[in-house]
Design a protein around this motif. Structure first.
Motif, PDB file in Angstrom:
ATOM      1  N   LEU A 179      -5.862 -13.041   7.070  1.00  0.00           N
ATOM      2  CA  LEU A 179      -4.602 -12.547   7.110  1.00  0.00           C
ATOM      3  C   LEU A 179      -4.446 -11.780   5.553  1.00  0.00           C
ATOM      4  O   LEU A 179      -3.606 -10.688   5.670  1.00  0.00           O
ATOM      5  CB  LEU A 179      -3.763 -13.760   6.799  1.00  0.00           C
ATOM      6  N   THR A 180      -5.279 -11.995   4.627  1.00  0.00           N
ATOM      7  CA  THR A 180      -5.151 -11.420   3.410  1.00  0.00           C
ATOM      8  C   THR A 180      -5.634  -9.829   3.745  1.00  0.00           C
ATOM      9  O   THR A 180      -4.974  -8.646   3.088  1.00  0.00           O
ATOM     10  CB  THR A 180      -6.018 -11.703   2.157  1.00  0.00           C
ATOM     11  N   GLN A 181      -6.790  -9.667   4.695  1.00  0.00           N
ATOM     12  CA  GLN A 181      -7.207  -8.457   4.846  1.00  0.00           C
ATOM     13  C   GLN A 181      -6.196  -7.649   5.677  1.00  0.00           C
ATOM     14  O   GLN A 181      -6.097  -6.386   5.448  1.00  0.00           O
ATOM     15  CB  GLN A 181      -8.634  -8.584   5.428  1.00  0.00           C
ATOM     16  N   LEU A 182      -5.651  -8.274   6.649  1.00  0.00           N
ATOM     17  CA  LEU A 182      -4.899  -7.582   7.623  1.00  0.00           C
ATOM     18  C   LEU A 182      -3.466  -7.274   6.907  1.00  0.00           C
ATOM     19  O   LEU A 182      -3.010  -6.036   7.053  1.00  0.00           O
ATOM     20  CB  LEU A 182      -4.080  -8.485   8.642  1.00  0.00           C
ATOM     21  N   MET A 183      -2.935  -7.700   5.787  1.00  0.00           N
ATOM     22  CA  MET A 183      -1.790  -7.586   5.259  1.00  0.00           C
ATOM     23  C   MET A 183      -2.121  -6.347   4.038  1.00  0.00           C
ATOM     24  O   MET A 183      -1.352  -5.568   3.956  1.00  0.00           O
ATOM     25  CB  MET A 183      -1.367  -8.906   4.165  1.00  0.00           C
ATOM     26  N   ALA A 184      -3.120  -6.408   3.375  1.00  0.00           N
ATOM     27  CA  ALA A 184      -3.549  -5.307   2.578  1.00  0.00           C
ATOM     28  C   ALA A 184      -3.718  -3.926   3.395  1.00  0.00           C
ATOM     29  O   ALA A 184      -3.285  -2.837   2.967  1.00  0.00           O
ATOM     30  CB  ALA A 184      -4.911  -5.581   1.949  1.00  0.00           C
ATOM     31  N   LYS A 185      -4.516  -4.117   4.467  1.00  0.00           N
ATOM     32  CA  LYS A 185      -4.328  -2.844   5.241  1.00  0.00           C
ATOM     33  C   LYS A 185      -3.050  -2.493   5.756  1.00  0.00           C
ATOM     34  O   LYS A 185      -2.894  -1.097   6.071  1.00  0.00           O
ATOM     35  CB  LYS A 185      -5.273  -3.302   6.682  1.00  0.00           C
ATOM     36  N   ALA A 186      -2.168  -3.325   6.122  1.00  0.00           N
ATOM     37  CA  ALA A 186      -0.627  -3.001   6.537  1.00  0.00           C
ATOM     38  C   ALA A 186       0.057  -2.351   5.432  1.00  0.00           C
ATOM     39  O   ALA A 186       0.788  -1.273   5.811  1.00  0.00           O
ATOM     40  CB  ALA A 186      -0.182  -4.118   7.021  1.00  0.00           C
ATOM     41  N   MET A 187      -0.267  -2.328   4.287  1.00  0.00           N
ATOM     42  CA  MET A 187       0.332  -1.916   3.015  1.00  0.00           C
ATOM     43  C   MET A 187      -0.613  -0.644   2.864  1.00  0.00           C
ATOM     44  O   MET A 187      -0.238  -0.237   1.543  1.00  0.00           O
ATOM     45  CB  MET A 187       0.463  -2.900   2.012  1.00  0.00           C
ATOM     46  N   ASN A 188      -1.542  -0.414   3.353  1.00  0.00           N
ATOM     47  CA  ASN A 188      -2.377   0.911   3.099  1.00  0.00           C
ATOM     48  C   ASN A 188      -2.896   0.794   1.693  1.00  0.00           C
ATOM     49  O   ASN A 188      -3.242   1.793   0.954  1.00  0.00           O
ATOM     50  CB  ASN A 188      -1.619   2.113   3.105  1.00  0.00           C
ATOM     51  N   LYS A 189      -3.408  -0.252   1.594  1.00  0.00           N
ATOM     52  CA  LYS A 189      -4.122  -0.647   0.393  1.00  0.00           C
ATOM     53  C   LYS A 189      -5.573  -1.500   0.522  1.00  0.00           C
ATOM     54  O   LYS A 189      -5.779  -1.841   1.729  1.00  0.00           O
ATOM     55  CB  LYS A 189      -3.373  -1.421  -0.676  1.00  0.00           C
ATOM     56  N   THR A 190      -6.383  -1.471  -0.193  1.00  0.00           N
ATOM     57  CA  THR A 190      -7.513  -2.088  -0.105  1.00  0.00           C
ATOM     58  C   THR A 190      -7.401  -3.622  -1.063  1.00  0.00           C
ATOM     59  O   THR A 190      -6.658  -3.387  -1.988  1.00  0.00           O
ATOM     60  CB  THR A 190      -8.885  -1.379  -0.473  1.00  0.00           C
ATOM     61  N   LEU A 191      -8.101  -4.606  -0.843  1.00  0.00           N
ATOM     62  CA  LEU A 191      -8.017  -5.853  -1.572  1.00  0.00           C
ATOM     63  C   LEU A 191      -8.267  -5.695  -3.202  1.00  0.00           C
ATOM     64  O   LEU A 191      -7.680  -6.195  -3.959  1.00  0.00           O
ATOM     65  CB  LEU A 191      -8.679  -6.921  -0.924  1.00  0.00           C
ATOM     66  N   VAL A 192      -9.174  -4.731  -3.046  1.00  0.00           N
ATOM     67  CA  VAL A 192      -9.925  -4.560  -4.420  1.00  0.00           C
ATOM     68  C   VAL A 192      -8.659  -3.608  -5.371  1.00  0.00           C
ATOM     69  O   VAL A 192      -8.586  -4.051  -6.587  1.00  0.00           O
ATOM     70  CB  VAL A 192     -11.333  -3.564  -4.402  1.00  0.00           C
ATOM     71  N   SER A 193      -8.149  -2.764  -4.799  1.00  0.00           N
ATOM     72  CA  SER A 193      -7.008  -2.155  -5.323  1.00  0.00           C
ATOM     73  C   SER A 193      -5.929  -2.887  -5.471  1.00  0.00           C
ATOM     74  O   SER A 193      -5.097  -2.853  -6.767  1.00  0.00           O
ATOM     75  CB  SER A 193      -6.650  -0.871  -4.458  1.00  0.00           C
ATOM     76  N   VAL A 194      -5.683  -3.947  -4.921  1.00  0.00           N
ATOM     77  CA  VAL A 194      -4.609  -4.861  -5.293  1.00  0.00           C
ATOM     78  C   VAL A 194      -4.943  -5.810  -6.573  1.00  0.00           C
ATOM     79  O   VAL A 194      -4.139  -6.046  -7.503  1.00  0.00           O
ATOM     80  CB  VAL A 194      -4.095  -5.933  -4.128  1.00  0.00           C
ATOM     81  N   LEU A 195      -6.093  -6.345  -6.388  1.00  0.00           N
ATOM     82  CA  LEU A 195      -6.695  -7.537  -7.348  1.00  0.00           C
ATOM     83  C   LEU A 195      -7.131  -6.671  -8.999  1.00  0.00           C
ATOM     84  O   LEU A 195      -6.934  -7.433 -10.082  1.00  0.00           O
ATOM     85  CB  LEU A 195      -7.819  -8.339  -7.007  1.00  0.00           C
ATOM     86  N   PHE A 196      -7.497  -5.224  -8.593  1.00  0.00           N
ATOM     87  CA  PHE A 196      -8.092  -4.666  -9.940  1.00  0.00           C
ATOM     88  C   PHE A 196      -7.309  -3.305  -9.911  1.00  0.00           C
ATOM     89  O   PHE A 196      -7.972  -2.247  -9.378  1.00  0.00           O
ATOM     90  CB  PHE A 196      -9.434  -4.228  -9.745  1.00  0.00           C
ATOM     91  N   PRO A 197      -5.942  -3.243 -10.526  1.00  0.00           N
ATOM     92  CA  PRO A 197      -5.299  -1.915 -10.520  1.00  0.00           C
ATOM     93  C   PRO A 197      -5.634  -1.282 -11.501  1.00  0.00           C
ATOM     94  O   PRO A 197      -5.026  -0.867 -12.733  1.00  0.00           O
ATOM     95  CB  PRO A 197      -3.712  -2.663 -10.578  1.00  0.00           C
TER      96      PRO A 197
END
Length: 286
Positions: A249-267
């Motif tokens: 779910l986390t991967q799908l949500m990040a993809k839906a926001m046009n982001k990567t999980l790394v970019s969210v956690l490490f801005p």
């Protein structure tokens, strides 16, 4: 294993199956309500079976805790608005992580010898649960408006990495038997709690949905690890399922926001702006 323990473990397995079926039914709006009921029945079965487990004591404290939690959860669930559901999910998810960490602490502080594998998994689950606990509370505060803005400074991610490495090194010392008075165990948990705060504070409110989903996955993993420590099949299965589903779910949500999980956690790219440097360019209203 006695006959009573066999029956209890069988009930745990049935409860775990109900968790999985309930989670599956929650994937569709038409069956989501019954999915919640199925999962609730499984939890009720697992909780009731635990009362009959050999060696369980302090029934007054257990029942009191259940009653307090039931009253608070029932009251808040009826009062909360639908628009405030993310905050409630973050809060309750944090409680799950904290519970997993508490289980690890109790087992590690007991005056008994734990096998190497059990000690290792208890520490891993305790660290993950502690991070999820404080991180989810910070996410709740941000969504609720109690914590405004993001807190970033140069070298912040390096400090977070040092905190993580420090907790791993100290956990290794505990497993190796260097701790005789539980001091290292306490320090490990304190560092993990600080890491949860430090990881979540730099993340903006718009990304909190992804963060909450990630912490939900971490809570599931922590519960699974502590289920192995307690030899509780329902916790192992349910924790593993929640961890896997939360990760997807986390991967799908990040993809839906046009982001990567790394970019969210490490801005990384927003550090300069947070430090007060002038923003270049012209804002054009649309």
């Amino acid at each position: 294993m006695s006959n009573v323990e066999t029956i209890i473990q069988s009930i745990y397995v049935v409860a775990a199956v109900l968790f999985i079926v309930g989670l599956k039914r929650m994937s569709s709006p038409t069956t989501a309500r019954t999915g919640i009921v199925w999962a609730g029945v499984g939890m009720l079965m697992a909780t009731a079976a635990t009362f009959f487990y050999p060696g369980v004591e302090n029934f007054v404290l257990i029942v009191s805790a259940i009653l307090i939690g039931t009253v608070l959860a029932g009251y808040t669930a009826k009062k909360v608005e639908m628009t405030e559901m993310p905050e409630m999910i973050a809060l309750y998810n944090g409680m799950g992580g904290g519970a997993a960490a508490a289980i690890a602490a109790v087992e590690l502080f007991k005056d008994h010898h734990l096998p190497l594998s059990v000690t290792t998994l208890a520490l891993i689950g305790g660290i993950i649960g502690s991070i999820s606990f404080t991180g989810s509370l910070i996410a709740f505060g941000k969504l609720k408006g109690m914590i405004k803005g993001t807190f970033r400074f140069k070298g912040q991610h390096q400090i977070n990495l040092l905190l993580l490495l420090g907790s791993i090194v100290l956990s290794g010392l505990v497993v190796a038997g260097f701790d005789s008075n539980a001091t290292l165990v306490i320090v490990v948990f304190v560092i993990a709690l600080l890491l949860g705060v430090a990881m979540t504070m730099p993340i903006g409110g718009g990304d909190m949905a992804v963060v909450i989903s990630l912490y939900n996955a971490l809570t599931g993993l922590a519960v699974g690890f502590e289920g192995y420590v307690l030899q509780n099949y329902s916790m192992i299965i349910a924790g593993t399922v929640v961890g896997a589903a939360g990760t997807l779910l986390t991967q799908l949500m990040a993809k839906a926001m046009n982001k990567t999980l790394v970019s969210v956690l490490f801005p990384f790219g927003e550090t300069a702006q947070a430090s007060g440097d002038a923003v270049e360019g012209e804002m054009k209203p649309i």
